[in-house]
Design a protein around this motif. Sequence first.
Motif: not given
Length: 190
Positions: A10-12, A51, A54, A114, A117-118, A121-122, A129, A133
Motif C-alpha cells: 500500500p502507498a507504493s 484514500d 485508509d 510510503r 506518500r500517504m 495524498r490523504d 499514515a 500502513i
Amino acid sequence: MDVILISGLPASGKTTVAKMLAEKLGFSVVGGSDALKELAKTKGYKPIGNDWWDTSEGIKFLKERASDPEFDMETDKKLIELLKKGKVVVTSYTLPWLVDLGFRVWLDADLETRAKRMAERDHISIDEAKKVIEIRDAENRDLYEKLYGIKFGEDLSPFDIVIDVNEATPEQIVEKIIKEIKNRESSKEN
C-alpha cells in the motif's frame, strides 16, 4: 507486451505509475482496488475517494473481507477476464502470483516513503499514515496467505522487474518499465 501488472505494498505508487504508463502506451487502466470497492458497495459501504482504504470504514471492510474469501476471489476472476482483452495496465496485489500473463512489476518502497506518500495524498500526519500502513500490510499479508498461499511483499519471484521507488519519480519509474519491456521484446526478436 499488451498486459502489464503492477503490484506493491500500500502507498507504493501503483495507481500513479499505472495511469502514467497506460497513458504513454495508449492502454486502459484497471485497478484491483476499484473492483473491490464495487463489491464493498454491495455490502453497504460507501467507498469514495482514493484514500477510502485508509479510513476507519475502509479498514473495517478489510477486516470483514478477511472472513469472506469470496470478495477477493470474485474480484480476481473479474480482473483475469479483463486481462485477456489486452492493452491494459492492471494494479493488483495478487494477480502477478495467480496468472502467467503479461509483464509483472513490483514497486518496492520502504515504510517511510510510503507513509510520506500517504500522508501527502490523504492529508494526514506521517505517524498516522504509518499506523494505517502497518494495519493494511498485516491485513493484506494474512489475507493473501490464507486465500492463495502468497507471501505478499516477501516472495517476489513472479515479477519480471522489481523497482526501488524510494528515490525515483513516477516518470522515472515509467521510463524504466518501458525500457525493460522494449529490451525484452527486442531480445525475443533476435
